[in-house]
Write a protein that holds these residues in place. Structure first.
Motif, PDB file in Angstrom:
ATOM      1  N   LEU A 116       0.911  -1.352   0.137  1.00  0.00           N
ATOM      2  CA  LEU A 116       0.066   0.029  -0.044  1.00  0.00           C
ATOM      3  C   LEU A 116       0.738   1.192  -0.062  1.00  0.00           C
ATOM      4  O   LEU A 116       1.950   0.992   0.631  1.00  0.00           O
ATOM      5  N   GLY A 117       0.497   2.361  -0.677  1.00  0.00           N
ATOM      6  CA  GLY A 117       1.113   3.485  -0.747  1.00  0.00           C
ATOM      7  C   GLY A 117       0.555   4.716  -0.062  1.00  0.00           C
ATOM      8  O   GLY A 117      -0.524   5.026  -0.044  1.00  0.00           O
ATOM      9  N   VAL A 118       1.619   5.556   0.698  1.00  0.00           N
ATOM     10  CA  VAL A 118       1.047   6.670   1.395  1.00  0.00           C
ATOM     11  C   VAL A 118       2.062   7.724   0.644  1.00  0.00           C
ATOM     12  O   VAL A 118       3.164   7.718   0.916  1.00  0.00           O
ATOM     13  N   GLY A 119       1.424   8.735   0.218  1.00  0.00           N
ATOM     14  CA  GLY A 119       2.145   9.925  -0.417  1.00  0.00           C
ATOM     15  C   GLY A 119       2.353  10.794   0.751  1.00  0.00           C
ATOM     16  O   GLY A 119       1.340  11.200   1.449  1.00  0.00           O
ATOM     17  N   VAL A 120       3.650  11.554   0.757  1.00  0.00           N
ATOM     18  CA  VAL A 120       3.792  12.568   1.614  1.00  0.00           C
ATOM     19  C   VAL A 120       4.458  13.686   1.060  1.00  0.00           C
ATOM     20  O   VAL A 120       5.553  13.621   0.240  1.00  0.00           O
ATOM     21  N   VAL A 121       3.601  15.060   1.122  1.00  0.00           N
ATOM     22  CA  VAL A 121       4.404  16.219   0.683  1.00  0.00           C
ATOM     23  C   VAL A 121       4.836  16.808   1.990  1.00  0.00           C
ATOM     24  O   VAL A 121       4.195  17.091   3.043  1.00  0.00           O
ATOM     25  N   ALA A 122       6.445  17.161   1.944  1.00  0.00           N
ATOM     26  CA  ALA A 122       6.880  17.765   3.264  1.00  0.00           C
ATOM     27  C   ALA A 122       7.443  19.027   2.643  1.00  0.00           C
ATOM     28  O   ALA A 122       7.976  19.232   1.361  1.00  0.00           O
ATOM     29  N   PRO A 123       7.823  19.879   3.521  1.00  0.00           N
ATOM     30  CA  PRO A 123       8.524  21.069   3.308  1.00  0.00           C
ATOM     31  C   PRO A 123       9.926  20.733   2.816  1.00  0.00           C
ATOM     32  O   PRO A 123      10.625  19.841   2.988  1.00  0.00           O
ATOM     33  N   PHE A 124      10.645  21.834   2.029  1.00  0.00           N
ATOM     34  CA  PHE A 124      11.962  21.559   1.342  1.00  0.00           C
ATOM     35  C   PHE A 124      12.978  21.129   2.655  1.00  0.00           C
ATOM     36  O   PHE A 124      14.050  20.661   2.487  1.00  0.00           O
ATOM     37  N   ASP A 125      12.771  21.653   3.938  1.00  0.00           N
ATOM     38  CA  ASP A 125      13.778  21.733   4.842  1.00  0.00           C
ATOM     39  C   ASP A 125      13.573  20.294   5.852  1.00  0.00           C
ATOM     40  O   ASP A 125      14.158  20.173   6.646  1.00  0.00           O
ATOM     41  N   PHE A 126      12.481  19.491   5.520  1.00  0.00           N
ATOM     42  CA  PHE A 126      12.302  18.348   6.338  1.00  0.00           C
ATOM     43  C   PHE A 126      13.405  17.282   6.307  1.00  0.00           C
ATOM     44  O   PHE A 126      13.937  16.797   5.222  1.00  0.00           O
ATOM     45  N   ALA A 127      13.857  16.902   7.544  1.00  0.00           N
ATOM     46  CA  ALA A 127      15.218  15.963   7.746  1.00  0.00           C
ATOM     47  C   ALA A 127      14.752  14.765   8.225  1.00  0.00           C
ATOM     48  O   ALA A 127      15.657  14.179   8.693  1.00  0.00           O
ATOM     49  N   LEU A 128      13.286  14.452   8.554  1.00  0.00           N
ATOM     50  CA  LEU A 128      13.361  13.439   9.325  1.00  0.00           C
ATOM     51  C   LEU A 128      12.469  12.231   8.873  1.00  0.00           C
ATOM     52  O   LEU A 128      11.399  11.564   9.255  1.00  0.00           O
ATOM     53  N   ASP A 129      12.685  11.955   7.540  1.00  0.00           N
ATOM     54  CA  ASP A 129      12.047  11.137   6.816  1.00  0.00           C
ATOM     55  C   ASP A 129      12.018   9.669   7.438  1.00  0.00           C
ATOM     56  O   ASP A 129      11.127   8.829   7.476  1.00  0.00           O
ATOM     57  N   LEU A 151       7.837   9.991  -0.741  1.00  0.00           N
ATOM     58  CA  LEU A 151       7.760  11.507  -0.270  1.00  0.00           C
ATOM     59  C   LEU A 151       8.285  12.587  -1.414  1.00  0.00           C
ATOM     60  O   LEU A 151       9.032  11.954  -2.011  1.00  0.00           O
ATOM     61  N   THR A 152       7.697  13.403  -1.279  1.00  0.00           N
ATOM     62  CA  THR A 152       8.330  14.782  -2.299  1.00  0.00           C
ATOM     63  C   THR A 152       8.275  15.782  -1.493  1.00  0.00           C
ATOM     64  O   THR A 152       7.629  16.079  -0.350  1.00  0.00           O
ATOM     65  N   TYR A 157      -0.061  16.003   3.983  1.00  0.00           N
ATOM     66  CA  TYR A 157       0.694  17.009   3.714  1.00  0.00           C
ATOM     67  C   TYR A 157       1.377  17.193   5.374  1.00  0.00           C
ATOM     68  O   TYR A 157       0.951  17.491   6.511  1.00  0.00           O
ATOM     69  N   ALA A 158       2.619  16.925   5.350  1.00  0.00           N
ATOM     70  CA  ALA A 158       3.394  16.730   6.627  1.00  0.00           C
ATOM     71  C   ALA A 158       4.057  18.026   7.209  1.00  0.00           C
ATOM     72  O   ALA A 158       5.324  18.128   7.066  1.00  0.00           O
ATOM     73  N   CYS A 159       3.286  18.880   7.444  1.00  0.00           N
ATOM     74  CA  CYS A 159       3.972  20.173   8.021  1.00  0.00           C
ATOM     75  C   CYS A 159       2.901  20.860   8.741  1.00  0.00           C
ATOM     76  O   CYS A 159       1.783  20.986   8.321  1.00  0.00           O
ATOM     77  N   THR A 160       3.263  21.021  10.033  1.00  0.00           N
ATOM     78  CA  THR A 160       2.200  21.567  11.141  1.00  0.00           C
ATOM     79  C   THR A 160       1.866  22.964  10.808  1.00  0.00           C
ATOM     80  O   THR A 160       0.569  23.545  10.624  1.00  0.00           O
ATOM     81  N   SER A 161       3.051  23.937  10.717  1.00  0.00           N
ATOM     82  CA  SER A 161       2.667  25.313  10.566  1.00  0.00           C
ATOM     83  C   SER A 161       2.172  25.761   9.194  1.00  0.00           C
ATOM     84  O   SER A 161       1.112  26.521   8.942  1.00  0.00           O
ATOM     85  N   GLY A 162       2.436  24.879   8.300  1.00  0.00           N
ATOM     86  CA  GLY A 162       2.057  25.075   7.037  1.00  0.00           C
ATOM     87  C   GLY A 162       0.473  24.605   6.780  1.00  0.00           C
ATOM     88  O   GLY A 162      -0.181  25.256   6.052  1.00  0.00           O
ATOM     89  N   SER A 163       0.031  24.057   7.607  1.00  0.00           N
ATOM     90  CA  SER A 163      -1.334  23.685   7.715  1.00  0.00           C
ATOM     91  C   SER A 163      -2.187  24.288   8.549  1.00  0.00           C
ATOM     92  O   SER A 163      -3.426  24.210   8.357  1.00  0.00           O
ATOM     93  N   PHE A 164      -1.540  24.989   9.511  1.00  0.00           N
ATOM     94  CA  PHE A 164      -2.376  25.932  10.454  1.00  0.00           C
ATOM     95  C   PHE A 164      -2.330  27.202  10.366  1.00  0.00           C
ATOM     96  O   PHE A 164      -3.451  27.918  10.801  1.00  0.00           O
TER      97      PHE A 164
END
Length: 308
Positions: free
Chosen positions: A13-26, A41-42, A82-89
């Motif tokens: 099964l696949g889960v797509g993840v959009v992360a900010p450019f500086d995300f470092a915790l893959d 991830l992208t 979409y894996a970014c807290t501040s970007g989504s609130f």
């Protein structure tokens, strides 16, 4: 050697993840994922802006999300997060809903965000009064509190680092110290914000010490994404994921002696008690706090300090 009997790899099964450019915790995201699920991830395009409300707005623009989702859909994920807290609130509850709609429209795939996932997770555990820990500046932390308030969530206490870069370098010990400082006013749970802040290994420790569920941004993102495709997230001794943990120490009330006997918060009636982890003197919010480790914190109310 004939290996035809192996029959090829097992279906994933696949889960797509959009992360900010500086995300470092893959690697941290993968720790919540079972073996029969793959993460794809992208990242959003680089912009020369430090962690701030401005950056949160830039990495969550609908055009940026559309391009990222289109790229992910080439590998046919079952859900996109979409894996970014501040970007989504940063746009409030309406902005978060609009982001989900834009992603779903771009890929015709169910979509969710970290900020939407935290509200869902708090409802799952029945928590409406929470303590909050962030690595952000005060203005970004204020925006998170506003977002939670829209969902009827009260922030009883909070602690923040004031960082504008290198958040992934914050050590676990500083996350624990912030948590101890933030848990005032009788919260029912603790939320550790920011998907770039390491949290996986401290969650069980904090739940046992603070006697309450502890949620983190990456944890709730993976929990919500996997639940959307009918798969349980992996995370022993984490109350959100493990029913045994939810009935254990995390279900007990009381927070290491921090109860309603606390002195009134600075700033007048209704102010949220907070501990700002800033060095002496605190730099202006626009200035970067550089280095491999954040400076030591100075609680607003200098009471007995937790052991280091």
């Amino acid at each position: 050697m004939d290996v035809s009997f192996l029959g090829g790899p097992q279906p994933q099964l696949g889960v797509g993840v959009v992360a900010p450019f500086d995300f470092a915790l893959d690697r941290e995201l993968w720790r919540w994922v079972p073996d029969d699920v793959s993460l794809h991830l992208t990242r959003t395009p680089f912009v020369p802006v430090e962690v701030s409300l401005d950056l949160a707005r830039l990495v969550s623009e609908h055009e940026t999300l559309h391009a990222a989702v289109e790229a992910l859909c080439a590998v046919s994920p079952q859900v996109i997060a979409y894996a970014c807290t501040s970007g989504s609130f940063v746009g409030g509850a309406a902005g978060e809903r609009a982001m989900c709609a834009a992603m779903s429209q771009a890929g015709d795939v169910p979509s969710l965000t970290t900020s939407g996932a935290i509200i869902e997770a708090l409802r799952e555990i029945g928590a409406r009064r929470i303590a909050v820990v962030t690595p952000y500046t005060k203005s970004v932390t204020d925006s998170l509190e506003d977002y939670l308030g829209e969902a009827g969530i009260t922030v009883t206490g909070r602690a923040y680092l004031g960082l504008t870069r290198h958040i992934w370098k914050v050590p676990y010990r500083d996350v624990v110290d912030m948590a101890r400082a933030a848990v005032v006013g009788g919260p029912e749970a603790l939320f550790i914000s920011c998907t770039n802040l390491p949290t996986y290994d401290v969650i069980p420790q904090l739940e046992a010490e603070l006697r309450m569920p502890v949620l983190s941004a990456n944890q709730v993102t993976m929990w919500a994404a996997l639940r959307a495709i009918g798969v349980p997230a992996v995370g022993a001794y984490q109350a959100l994921l493990d029913p045994v943990a939810r009935r254990g120490p995390a279900a007990m009330t009381g927070t290491t002696g921090m109860t309603g006997t606390q002195p009134p918060p600075a700033g007048g009636p209704g102010a949220t008690p907070e501990a700002a982890f800033a060095g002496p003197p605190a730099p202006p919010e626009a200035d970067a706090v550089d280095g491999t480790e954040p400076p030591p914190y100075l609680p607003d109310d200098p009471g007995p300090q937790p052991p280091v």
